[in-house]
Enzyme design. Structure first.
Site, mmCIF file in Angstrom:
data_model
loop_
_atom_site.group_PDB
_atom_site.id
_atom_site.type_symbol
_atom_site.label_atom_id
_atom_site.label_comp_id
_atom_site.label_asym_id
_atom_site.label_seq_id
_atom_site.Cartn_x
_atom_site.Cartn_y
_atom_site.Cartn_z
ATOM 1 C CG ASN A 44 -2.057 -1.093 0.950
ATOM 2 O OD1 ASN A 44 -2.166 -1.640 -0.150
ATOM 3 N ND2 ASN A 44 -2.838 -1.408 1.972
ATOM 4 N NE ARG A 145 -20.677 3.950 -0.258
ATOM 5 C CZ ARG A 145 -19.958 2.883 -0.511
ATOM 6 N NH1 ARG A 145 -20.242 2.091 -1.503
ATOM 7 N NH2 ARG A 145 -18.928 2.569 0.243
ATOM 8 C CG ASP A 330 -6.188 -4.022 5.263
ATOM 9 O OD1 ASP A 330 -7.181 -4.365 4.619
ATOM 10 O OD2 ASP A 330 -5.664 -2.897 5.152
ATOM 11 N NE ARG A 438 -5.305 -7.265 -5.345
ATOM 12 C CZ ARG A 438 -6.167 -6.711 -4.506
ATOM 13 N NH1 ARG A 438 -7.304 -7.294 -4.234
ATOM 14 N NH2 ARG A 438 -5.912 -5.544 -3.953
HETATM 15 C C1 EPZ Z 1 -6.745 1.391 1.360
HETATM 16 O O1 EPZ Z 1 -7.926 1.266 0.597
HETATM 17 C C2 EPZ Z 1 -6.045 0.072 1.265
HETATM 18 N N1 EPZ Z 1 -5.781 -0.216 -0.145
HETATM 19 C C3 EPZ Z 1 -6.891 -1.021 1.889
HETATM 20 O O2 EPZ Z 1 -6.137 -2.212 1.863
HETATM 21 C C4 EPZ Z 1 -7.192 -0.664 3.331
HETATM 22 O O3 EPZ Z 1 -8.087 -1.619 3.856
HETATM 23 C C5 EPZ Z 1 -7.842 0.713 3.393
HETATM 24 O O4 EPZ Z 1 -7.013 1.691 2.727
HETATM 25 C C6 EPZ Z 1 -8.073 1.185 4.832
HETATM 26 O O5 EPZ Z 1 -6.839 1.242 5.503
HETATM 27 C C7 EPZ Z 1 -4.752 0.307 -0.745
HETATM 28 O O6 EPZ Z 1 -3.978 1.070 -0.166
HETATM 29 C C8 EPZ Z 1 -4.554 -0.076 -2.178
HETATM 30 P P1 EPZ Z 1 -10.317 4.049 2.085
HETATM 31 P P2 EPZ Z 1 -8.762 2.551 0.196
HETATM 32 O O7 EPZ Z 1 -10.488 5.031 0.991
HETATM 33 O O8 EPZ Z 1 -7.838 3.674 -0.001
HETATM 34 C C9 EPZ Z 1 -15.122 4.603 1.958
HETATM 35 C C10 EPZ Z 1 -5.775 -4.496 1.461
HETATM 36 O O9 EPZ Z 1 -6.304 -5.595 1.731
HETATM 37 N N2 EPZ Z 1 -14.923 5.484 0.801
HETATM 38 O O10 EPZ Z 1 -9.609 4.468 3.312
HETATM 39 O O11 EPZ Z 1 -9.660 2.177 -0.916
HETATM 40 C C11 EPZ Z 1 -14.803 3.142 1.586
HETATM 41 O O12 EPZ Z 1 -15.906 2.553 0.936
HETATM 42 C C12 EPZ Z 1 -6.633 -3.315 1.081
HETATM 43 O O13 EPZ Z 1 -4.560 -4.309 1.448
HETATM 44 C C13 EPZ Z 1 -16.015 6.143 0.264
HETATM 45 O O14 EPZ Z 1 -17.145 5.989 0.707
HETATM 46 O O15 EPZ Z 1 -9.612 2.732 1.533
HETATM 47 C C14 EPZ Z 1 -14.474 2.556 2.938
HETATM 48 O O16 EPZ Z 1 -15.653 2.211 3.615
HETATM 49 C C15 EPZ Z 1 -8.081 -3.609 1.100
HETATM 50 N N3 EPZ Z 1 -15.817 6.979 -0.807
HETATM 51 C C16 EPZ Z 1 -13.809 3.712 3.680
HETATM 52 O O17 EPZ Z 1 -14.175 4.905 2.967
HETATM 53 C C17 EPZ Z 1 -14.585 7.177 -1.344
HETATM 54 O O18 EPZ Z 1 -14.461 7.970 -2.307
HETATM 55 C C18 EPZ Z 1 -12.303 3.647 3.750
HETATM 56 O O19 EPZ Z 1 -11.751 3.475 2.447
HETATM 57 C C19 EPZ Z 1 -13.486 6.527 -0.780
HETATM 58 C C20 EPZ Z 1 -13.680 5.675 0.307
#
Ligand code: EPZ
Length: 458
Positions: A44, A145, A330, A438
């Site tokens: 990440n 969303r 995670d 992955r």
């Molecule tokens: C990052 O995902 C990581 N992925 C995830 O790791 C990790 O679980 C997550 O951060 C939380 O730490 C990568 O870095 C590639 P978020 P990201 O935006 O950036 C909502 C793994 O297994 N949201 O912090 O996509 C979303 O639906 C992966 O290594 C919106 O609603 O996570 C979630 O409920 C999986 N609208 C929450 O925010 C948006 O535009 C947090 O998502 C963006 C997010």
């Protein structure tokens, strides 16, 4: 210098190297995992630092890059945009953005797959090419969303977002300017989106309610090396002063704390003893507290952390997943397998994602006692007030696990199936293994090094 065609072939080959030649693993469980493995740079961070290289005028060098398929996907995407990606030695990538060019949409569409990383190309591509095309990452997954925070932020910088049948087209006819943005939730991806866009926007950007995960701090370090000016204020506020030019960086990626926590849980669940070389204490402090409360033991060394089951019963815990410095979402999947062996009732609240306990069905098939409460639990005392996004898993143990045939649903859930199969008495078959590659480098070799009993199937 190699031709673009040669580099494309190299990138293709590196994809094949990390891609698995087999789909299933047959595990004979009940054998404690013992030995030493290494973790390298965080998935990440590495993938985001690779995107950041697009912003430089000169080549960047990224070290400690894991051989995982997410890195391979980003390599091929960068290659499609004319960034020459070479690997002079294992774990090192040289990313040369001198000849950035428009990519064919079909190429990007084919590569993006289920990855979220393409979203982060927006800011850098707007700066370099004046346009970004984001493919539909899979039906409803790219509705407003899941990336609404990203799109709102880009609009605040002055970008125009058009939706088309094939995806999203983003342009910035008048350039990008600094913005005042407050995220509705400290989203990791949206924070990265703002950083990668603001560093070259005209003027100052103020980002409130930013995510402050260690991987984000490391991305900020990368950007600072490139020439960016970024101030981290208290209370999740970040100021970014846009600059006209950025150059390449040389950077060693922060260690993968998610992979380290996964192997730690594997040690605990199987009653084993694993030295995770490269694991770092500061990024794992919250995990280490929980690990200790469950009854696990660890020793912090210069070159890694030894995680082991010290004997005696494991204890139940109550945990809420959260943004940093909370307990990462995670980490819960591998830990839940260990909690099936604890004496008593554990509760895990998932507050980051709406639906991240689906993987527990297969654990129940293997003998675990796990009940998922989709709307959370009223009765449990909570550290943070009730939030909208939450569900709770109640794990009652100890329950012996038995072998079963299970299919990997997602990255972390998939790794927890490997741990469950290793913990269970009898034989299990885990299919759809490609997903695990992955984010877990050479996991089959590591299982072998730790004494797991298994065979691979095509
Ligand atoms: C990052 O995902 C990581 N992925 C995830 O790791 C990790 O679980 C997550 O951060 C939380 O730490 C990568 O870095 C590639 P978020 P990201 O935006 O950036 C909502 C793994 O297994 N949201 O912090 O996509 C979303 O639906 C992966 O290594 C919106 O609603 O996570 C979630 O409920 C999986 N609208 C929450 O925010 C948006 O535009 C947090 O998502 C963006 C997010």
């Amino acid at each position: 210098m190699d031709s673009i065609a040669d580099l494309a072939k190299d990138a293709q080959k590196s994809g094949e190297r990390v891609g698995l030649a087999f789909d299933s693993i047959v595990i004979d469980g009940g054998v404690p995992l013992r030995g030493r493995i290494e973790v390298r740079g965080a998935k990440n961070l590495a993938t985001k630092a690779m995107v950041a290289a697009l912003l430089g005028d000169t080549p960047s060098i990224l070290q400690d890059v894991p051989q995982i398929s997410d890195v391979s996907i980003v390599t091929r995407m960068l290659d499609a945009y004319g960034v020459a990606v070479t690997s002079p030695e294992e774990g090192v990538l040289v990313l040369d953005p001198t000849n950035v060019e428009r990519a064919h949409f079909a190429q990007i569409d084919a590569l993006a797959g289920s990855s979220r990383i393409p979203i982060l190309f927006c800011g850098p591509l707007l700066h370099r090419l004046g346009e970004a095309l984001i493919p539909d990452l899979g039906g409803c997954r790219i509705g407003d969303r899941p990336i609404d925070f990203h799109m709102d932020a880009l609009r605040a910088f002055g970008a125009i977002v058009d939706k088309s049948y094939e995806g999203i087209r983003i342009t910035a006819p008048n350039g990008l300017h600094g913005a005042n943005i407050e995220l509705p939730y400290p989203s990791v991806g949206a924070t990265e989106q703002v950083l990668l866009t603001a560093v070259r926007a005209q003027g100052v950007t103020e980002l409130k309610n930013a995510a402050i995960e260690p991987e984000i701090m490391d991305l900020i370090a990368v950007l600072q090396k490139m020439g960016a000016i970024i101030w981290i204020e208290p209370n999740r506020t970040i100021f970014i002063e846009g600059v006209d030019q950025l150059s390449g960086y040389t950077h060693r990626a922060i260690s993968d704390r998610n992979e380290a926590a996964s192997w730690a849980s594997a040690a605990l669940a199987t009653g084993g003893d694993i030295f995770v070389g490269g694991a770092k204490q500061p990024e794992l402090m919250t995990f280490l507290n929980v690990f200790r409360k469950v009854g696990g033991a660890f020793e912090v060394h210069e070159d890694g952390i030894r995680f082991y089951h010290p004997g005696g019963p494991l204890k139940p815990v109550q945990v809420e997943t959260d943004v940093h410095p909370g307990f990462m979402t995670d980490w819960q999947q591998p830990l839940i397998v260990a909690l099936t062996q604890a004496e008593g009732v554990s509760v895990i609240h998932e507050t980051v994602y709406e639906n991240r306990f689906g993987f527990t069905d297969a654990l129940v098939e293997m003998g675990a006692d796990i009940v998922v409460h989709k709307d959370g639990l009223e009765s449990v005392t909570r550290r943070v007030p009730r939030r909208k996004l939450e569900q709770a898993a109640v794990i009652t143990g100890p329950t012996p696990l038995h072998g079963a045939d299970v299919r990997v649903p997602d990255l972390r859930g998939g790794f927890s199936y490997l741990i469950a199969a290793l913990t269970a008495e009898g034989r299990s078959t885990v299919t759809n293994l490609g997903i695990i590659s992955r984010g877990y480098e050479h996991f089959v070799d590591k299982l072998e090094a730790l004494g797991a009993q298994f065979t691979l199937e095509g």
